[in-house]
Design a protein around this motif. Structure first.
Motif, short mmCIF file in Angstrom:
data_model
loop_
_atom_site.label_atom_id
_atom_site.label_comp_id
_atom_site.label_asym_id
_atom_site.label_seq_id
_atom_site.Cartn_x
_atom_site.Cartn_y
_atom_site.Cartn_z
N GLU A 100 3.32 3.94 11.44
CA GLU A 100 2.75 4.60 9.99
C GLU A 100 0.97 4.67 10.43
O GLU A 100 0.27 4.88 9.94
N PRO A 226 -2.44 -1.96 4.30
CA PRO A 226 -1.13 -1.82 3.20
C PRO A 226 -0.13 -1.24 4.10
O PRO A 226 0.90 -1.81 3.61
N ALA A 227 -0.34 -0.57 5.44
CA ALA A 227 1.22 -0.28 6.48
C ALA A 227 1.48 -1.76 6.62
O ALA A 227 3.26 -1.87 6.67
N GLU A 229 2.02 -4.24 4.52
CA GLU A 229 2.41 -5.28 3.22
C GLU A 229 3.77 -3.70 3.31
O GLU A 229 5.39 -4.32 3.01
N SER A 230 3.79 -2.07 3.60
CA SER A 230 5.03 -1.53 3.47
C SER A 230 5.55 -2.32 4.56
O SER A 230 7.19 -2.20 4.20
N ASP A 233 7.92 -5.25 4.11
CA ASP A 233 8.96 -5.73 2.31
C ASP A 233 9.83 -4.51 3.30
O ASP A 233 11.31 -4.94 2.54
N ARG A 234 9.76 -3.60 4.23
CA ARG A 234 11.24 -2.97 3.86
C ARG A 234 11.88 -3.68 5.38
O ARG A 234 13.02 -4.29 5.64
N ASP A 300 10.76 3.75 -0.55
CA ASP A 300 9.38 4.52 -0.01
C ASP A 300 9.05 4.74 -1.93
O ASP A 300 8.17 5.44 -1.64
N GLU A 302 6.83 3.71 -5.06
CA GLU A 302 4.63 3.28 -5.10
C GLU A 302 4.83 1.51 -4.73
O GLU A 302 6.19 0.63 -4.86
N PRO A 303 3.66 1.88 -3.91
CA PRO A 303 3.57 -0.37 -3.84
C PRO A 303 4.16 -0.91 -4.54
O PRO A 303 4.59 -2.14 -3.87
N ARG A 306 7.49 -1.05 -4.65
CA ARG A 306 8.49 -1.25 -3.67
C ARG A 306 8.33 -2.86 -3.63
O ARG A 306 9.49 -3.82 -3.32
N ALA A 307 7.47 -3.79 -4.21
CA ALA A 307 6.93 -5.03 -3.12
C ALA A 307 7.43 -5.85 -4.03
O ALA A 307 8.61 -6.78 -3.70
#
Length: 377
Positions: A100, A226-227, A229-230, A233-234, A300, A302-303, A306-307
């Motif tokens: 990322e 942001p990366a 957090e992404s 979450d994964r 995958d 939108e944020p 996903r969150a």
């Protein structure tokens, strides 16, 4: 929506189930626990040979381009086997952060090493005052003529003691959150490792005047929050799948035990109240499985979506896991807390799951906040 697995995904599940059943037995778990690193290098090499370390890495970086569903299939099997190898820290989190945030040169240099098993990674982000707030970082990074100087403290770094490179989050002068690659044993880096509840090890890190070169900065210095957090979450989706594997194993073992354990001349499972408890455990397992799958499917998206999916899964699975674990121990009686059975080990792993990246209470609040509702603390 078609939720059936593809042929490749079914093959992956069969391969992972076979590995856990035939290879990763109690002796392997004991050897991993006795290893100073908390895991087996031989098992890690087998992961590489099976292609599991390369699974989520893009094909042009030496991987297979798998997604959250494939990771979930593996992690569920790892939960059933109480696997303690650093798959979450190195592959699910570390490789994803490099993919990322890293520059193309960093990706080409590091991702193939992860895929072939020669590089272990750890993510040093949590700090004592943060209380699971990913944006709360006090560690600082100051620019120097020949690179960067890092100062701060990190807590509960998964597998940090064994990592060749540690990805450290820090605030730069303009307030942005950036990521830095710090090699194990760097001057000024102090590590204190400890055993994790349920298997594996973690460490606390002190960074005092740690000097790293300019190219230790991941990427171009853009805000990495942001990366982070992404990726987290994964990681929660993957942990949810692992918890489902543990819960299903507890249910299966408890069901089998109540069939053979007799009381007053009858097996425990002949009692209606016991059957009701087993039915409740099965329902909680199915609910948890559904939430873990939803989090993986939304990985995958939108944020905001996903969150919410990740926090909803973490909160719900945490409650389901505690119920299943407690019922399993109680229905086993005193046997449930002895070393003779694995019930206690599975229970401990689920307790550890509930605290990683925040417990159910934290994620209920996050879920509500992401939906724009007032949250009572």
């Amino acid at each position: 929506m078609d939720l059936t697995l593809s042929d490749e995904q079914r093959m992956l599940r069969e391969s992972a189930d076979r590995f856990v059943t035939e290879t990763y037995n109690a002796d392997h778990r004991k050897r991993s626990a006795n290893d100073p690193r908390g895991f087996s290098a031989d098992i890690w090499k087998q992961f590489a040979d099976l292609g599991w370390l390369a699974l989520p890495i893009r094909e042009d970086h030496g991987g297979f381009g798998g997604g959250a569903i494939e990771i979930g299939i593996l992690m569920e099997a790892f939960g059933r086997g109480l696997v303690s190898e650093p798959y979450l820290s190195t592959v699910v989190i570390g490789a994803a952060l490099i993919a990322e945030c890293g520059s193309e040169a960093q990706k080409q240099a590091l991702l193939p090493q992860i895929a072939d098993g020669s590089l272990y990674l750890a993510f040093a982000h949590s700090e004592r005052q943060a209380r699971f707030d990913l944006a709360d970082v006090k560690t600082t990074a100051k620019k120097t003529p020949d690179g960067w100087r890092l100062d701060g403290h990190k807590t509960a770094v998964l597998d940090g003691h064994a990592a060749g490179q540690i990805i450290v989050s820090a605030r730069v002068d303009d307030g942005k959150l950036c990521l830095f690659l710090v090699p194990q044993g760097a001057p000024g880096l102090t590590s204190r490792d400890f055993p994790r509840l349920g298997g594996g090890r973690a460490c606390n890190l002190d960074l005092r005047d740690v000097r790293v070169p300019a190219d230790a900065l991941l990427g171009d210095g853009s805000d990495a929050l942001p990366a982070i957090e992404s990726v987290v979450d994964r990681a929660m989706a993957a942990l949810g799948a692992e918890a489902v594997g543990i819960m299903q194993t507890l249910l299966d073992q408890t069901l089998e035990y109540t069939k053979i354990r007799k009381q007053f001349g009858r097996p425990l499972s002949a009692n209606q109240v016991i059957r009701h408890r087993l039915a409740d455990m099965a329902m909680q397992c199915d609910e948890a499985r559904s939430m873990a799958l939803r989090a993986a499917l939304m990985a995958d998206a939108e944020p905001l979506a996903r969150a919410r999916a990740a926090s909803g899964a973490k909160a719900k699975i945490g409650k389901c896991a505690r119920f299943v674990a407690e019922q399993s121990v109680q229905l086993h009686g005193a046997m449930g807390v002895t070393d003779e059975l694995d019930i206690g080990s599975y229970f401990k792993r689920l307790l550890a799951f509930d605290t990683l990246f925040g417990g159910s209470a934290h994620h209920y609040r996050r879920y509500a906040a992401l939906g724009g509702r007032a949250v009572q603390t």
